[in-house]
Design an enzyme around this catalytic site. Structure first.
Site, mmCIF file in Angstrom:
data_model
loop_
_atom_site.group_PDB
_atom_site.id
_atom_site.type_symbol
_atom_site.label_atom_id
_atom_site.label_comp_id
_atom_site.label_asym_id
_atom_site.label_seq_id
_atom_site.Cartn_x
_atom_site.Cartn_y
_atom_site.Cartn_z
ATOM 1 N N ASP A 84 -4.065 -8.601 -3.833
ATOM 2 C CA ASP A 84 -4.285 -9.496 -2.761
ATOM 3 C C ASP A 84 -4.497 -11.152 -3.362
ATOM 4 O O ASP A 84 -3.872 -12.143 -2.827
ATOM 5 C CB ASP A 84 -5.334 -9.195 -1.654
ATOM 6 C CG ASP A 84 -4.988 -8.262 -0.739
ATOM 7 O OD1 ASP A 84 -3.732 -8.449 -0.308
ATOM 8 O OD2 ASP A 84 -5.554 -7.196 -0.752
ATOM 9 N N CYS B 110 -9.396 -4.343 -10.192
ATOM 10 C CA CYS B 110 -9.059 -3.011 -9.722
ATOM 11 C C CYS B 110 -7.631 -3.002 -8.965
ATOM 12 O O CYS B 110 -7.339 -2.171 -8.589
ATOM 13 C CB CYS B 110 -10.076 -2.453 -8.777
ATOM 14 S SG CYS B 110 -10.278 -3.483 -7.176
ATOM 15 N N GLU C 14 -10.617 -11.404 -3.988
ATOM 16 C CA GLU C 14 -8.897 -11.240 -3.601
ATOM 17 C C GLU C 14 -8.608 -12.455 -2.859
ATOM 18 O O GLU C 14 -7.426 -12.273 -2.515
ATOM 19 C CB GLU C 14 -8.802 -9.903 -3.083
ATOM 20 C CG GLU C 14 -9.609 -9.536 -2.261
ATOM 21 C CD GLU C 14 -9.415 -8.076 -1.726
ATOM 22 O OE1 GLU C 14 -8.540 -7.274 -2.198
ATOM 23 O OE2 GLU C 14 -10.303 -7.535 -0.961
ATOM 24 N N HIS D 283 0.802 -1.376 -0.017
ATOM 25 C CA HIS D 283 -0.169 -0.079 -0.020
ATOM 26 C C HIS D 283 0.774 1.034 0.041
ATOM 27 O O HIS D 283 0.457 2.424 -0.590
ATOM 28 C CB HIS D 283 -1.038 -0.187 0.927
ATOM 29 C CG HIS D 283 -2.231 -1.052 0.973
ATOM 30 N ND1 HIS D 283 -2.256 -2.305 1.243
ATOM 31 C CD2 HIS D 283 -3.138 -1.015 0.254
ATOM 32 C CE1 HIS D 283 -3.177 -2.800 1.070
ATOM 33 N NE2 HIS D 283 -3.837 -2.094 0.238
HETATM 34 C C1 PEP Z 1 -6.294 -5.550 -4.318
HETATM 35 O O1 PEP Z 1 -6.186 -6.185 -3.600
HETATM 36 O O2 PEP Z 1 -5.990 -5.832 -5.529
HETATM 37 C C2 PEP Z 1 -6.796 -4.338 -4.081
HETATM 38 C C3 PEP Z 1 -7.286 -3.516 -5.212
HETATM 39 O O3 PEP Z 1 -7.076 -3.856 -2.909
HETATM 40 P P1 PEP Z 1 -5.773 -3.504 -1.838
HETATM 41 O O4 PEP Z 1 -4.633 -3.101 -2.982
HETATM 42 O O5 PEP Z 1 -6.430 -2.221 -1.300
HETATM 43 O O6 PEP Z 1 -5.631 -4.492 -0.837
HETATM 44 MG MG MG Z 2 -6.846 -5.995 -1.394
#
Ligand code: PEP
Ligand code: MG
Length: 626
Positions: free
Chosen positions: A511, A558, A487, A246
């Protein structure tokens, strides 16, 4: 290979070359720490000025582009802190700030000691006793005060200098018991540091010339990155982290070049070293020769021209040559990011990571504050779809003061699991989301669903939030779509229940890859194994896309894969029609779509998914992009 360093002019591994300018060296006894530390730091600084060697380092590019500017070092204490000079007249205040933090931790430990149940094992009390002794020792209670005066620096930096010195000394101790105490020192310092940086009076440093500075840190948490979002910086370098951590995602949202997993950047680079960072290749050039510098300035200019050309595509609809429309959406962390989505022609928000509204603060946002943020995004998107994800706290995203102890936080009480375990928290957010739905086209997205029970509990919580708004006579849109993120491999495999009860799906590839390959996405030590093209990952993505298509349920991607232009053809070839990404990637991905004949690539995309040899997969993806 990440984290390496090569150059004919590589500095040798001498203390001069490896110590940072502000880092004290030497093996002084604890009692004489302060004066030795400041003298050593001054000597290091002088050495740094006289020896500006050129070398290159390799890491993982986390955000594209070229940045050129002086290095600004951020501490590598457990809690990252900034270094700034304190005017002489303010030094007594700075000393008081440190003393107040010490007193507060003293109280904290005393309270903790007092609250130990009589029946608890004796080690509990002994453990706190050790921490109280460490805190009371003059090395920690007096040393930083001396450093504040000697270096005219902020309290956090002084504490960090003292910590570095102590840790260096511990590393040379042979006695395993004493070496164990290293962890205790870290924990005590971390407590003090938290009080210091959490104090209401704390303001981020004002670093002169910071718009050109490149931040160099051992590690940065997503919460740190959010704070840096308020400050102008030209780029970021960190020793740790993976490209889909993140921290890297927030770095991308700053739209400035960033490189992670450099391993020793924080020790080898010195304050004010001139840096070139190439975020696309993951390369850092430290103190470049003038000819290299001017070559990179030209490249930087060329990139700027390229970007300006891409901007012309902002208003063009995203469709393949043979006329298939692809919906390109933006990922955001807060209302301020909407402008960039619109500027780059995003047709909606595909992922609003709401947890960032909850970070870097002592009080959680209440229903009204959340409502205002969600409404602002819905209104700014002017009727275009806005998909807002419910709180995804946990793993590397933590709330201040509520870090939950968990051996494996990515596998622990995270995201929807945490929300279901804290009904008032979830209810407040759901009410705020539903209220905002009256002001635009709003969808609610639920992270990390993996079981039928969680799904049922989530839908019941949404129904309760709706009913409570009806009771209160508060308006909300009658048809807010509820979707789930895919995920976790279990979700991708046992998809039917989610297809039956949800209005849409969104594949969180970050994830999904982490959990499929058992690779911690934040751990640079295994970052080389994190592979979006792993056959297992591709077959899960292809399976979800195909089953959702057959069930008539819209499905988006996403995760970071959606914004990787080298994967655009593969994803649309597998039938995906909605891609949500950081807004900085929207135009480049659109350009690739505009140059794609879908009928030419679909067969090849399916062939890639059937291929089991990773090298062959890579070659076929290259052919797909040729
Ligand atoms: C993901 O896991 O791809 C996602 C979009 O969520 P995050 O990156 O916030 O865990
Ligand atoms: Mg995620």
């Amino acid at each position: 290979m990440s984290g390496g360093m090569d150059h004919p002019l590589d500095p040798p591994d001498t203390p001069d070359a490896t110590a940072s300018t502000a880092r004290p060296s030497g093996s002084a006894a604890a009692g004489g720490v302060a004066s030795t530390a400041s003298a050593a730091a001054a000597a290091d600084a002088a050495a740094a000025r006289s020896m500006r060697m050129s070398f290159t380092m390799h890491g993982i590019g986390a955000s594209d582009g070229i940045a050129i500017g002086p290095a600004h070092l951020v501490s590598y204490a457990t809690l990252e802190v900034a270094h700034y000079l304190v005017p002489a007249g303010e030094l007594p205040n700075e000393r008081r700030r440190f003393e107040t933090a010490l007193a507060s931790v003293r109280d904290e430990l005393a309270q903790l000691r007092g609250s130990i149940p009589a029946a608890a094992p004796a080690e509990f009390a002994a453990f706190i006793d050790v921490h109280q002794m460490i805190l009371a020792d003059s090395t920690l209670s007096q040393g930083p005060l001396d450093l504040i005066d000697a270096q005219q620096c902020n309290a956090e930096w002084a504490l960090k200098l003292q910590l570095d010195l102590l840790l260096d000394q511990f590393d040379t101790i042979d006695d395993p018991y004493l070496r164990e105490r290293r962890g205790d020192i870290l924990q005590v310092v971390e407590r003090v540091m938290k009080v210091l940086v959490g104090r209401p009076g704390y303001t981020p440093p004002n670093i002169p010339g910071s718009a050109r500075a490149i931040l160099v840190a051992h590690d940065l948490s997503p919460a740190d990155m959010m704070q840096f979002k308020q400050l102008p910086f030209a780029g970021f370098l960190t020793d740790l982290g993976g490209s889909t951590s993140h921290t890297a995602i927030v770095a991308r949202s700053l739209a400035i070049p960033a490189i992670v997993a450099l391993h020793r950047a924080r020790t080898l680079i010195r304050e004010n070293d001139m840096l070139i960072i190439d975020g696309t290749l993951g390369v850092v050039i430290v103190n470049p020769d003038p000819s290299v510098l001017s070559e990179y300035r030209l490249r930087q200019e060329a990139l700027g021209i390229e970007r300006a050309k891409l901007q012309r595509l902002a208003t063009r609809p995203a469709a393949t040559i043979d006329g298939t429309s692809i919906e390109l959406l933006g990922n955001i962390e807060g209302p301020d990011d909407v402008a960039e989505v619109r500027l780059n022609g995003g047709m909606g928000v595909g992922l609003f990571r709401t947890e960032f509204l909850f970070m870097n603060r002592d009080e959680l946002p209440d229903e009204d504050e959340q409502f205002e943020a969600y409404r602002a995004v819905a209104q700014a998107m002017d009727g275009l779809p806005v998909t807002i994800r419910t709180l995804d706290i946990g793993a590397d995203k933590t709330l201040r003061g509520s870090e939950r102890a968990s051996a494996n936080p990515a596998l622990g009480l995270r995201a929807i699991r945490l929300c279901l375990a804290d009904p008032p928290l979830f209810h407040t957010q759901l009410r705020a989301l539903l209220r905002a739905s009256a002001f635009g086209t709003l969808n609610i997205l639920v992270p990390m669903l993996s079981t039928k029970q969680e799904l049922a509990q989530t839908l019941a919580a949404v129904a309760r939030a709706r009913a409570s708004l009806v009771d209160d006579g508060i308006a909300f849109a009658p048809s807010v779509a509820i979707g789930g993120m895919v995920e976790i491999p279990a979700t991708a495999i046992a998809l039917d229940v989610f297809l039956r009860h949800l209005d849409f799906l969104s594949i969180g590839t970050n994830d999904l890859i982490q959990y499929t390959l058992a690779i911690d996405r934040t751990d640079d030590a295994v970052a080389h194994l994190y592979d979006p093209l792993h056959p297992a990952v591709l077959s899960l993505i292809a399976g979800v896309a195909e089953r959702a298509r057959r069930a008539g349920v819209p499905v988006a991607v996403c995760g970071e894969m959606a914004g990787d232009v080298d994967l655009t053809r593969l994803l649309i070839g597998l039938g995906l029609r909605q891609l949500s990404m950081h807004p900085a990637f929207l135009l480049e991905v659109k350009q690739r779509i505009l140059k794609t004949q879908l009928s030419d690539i679909s067969t090849m995309a399916r062939r890639i998914v059937r291929t089991r040899d990773p090298d062959r997969v890579r070659r076929l993806v290259e052919r797909l992009n040729a």
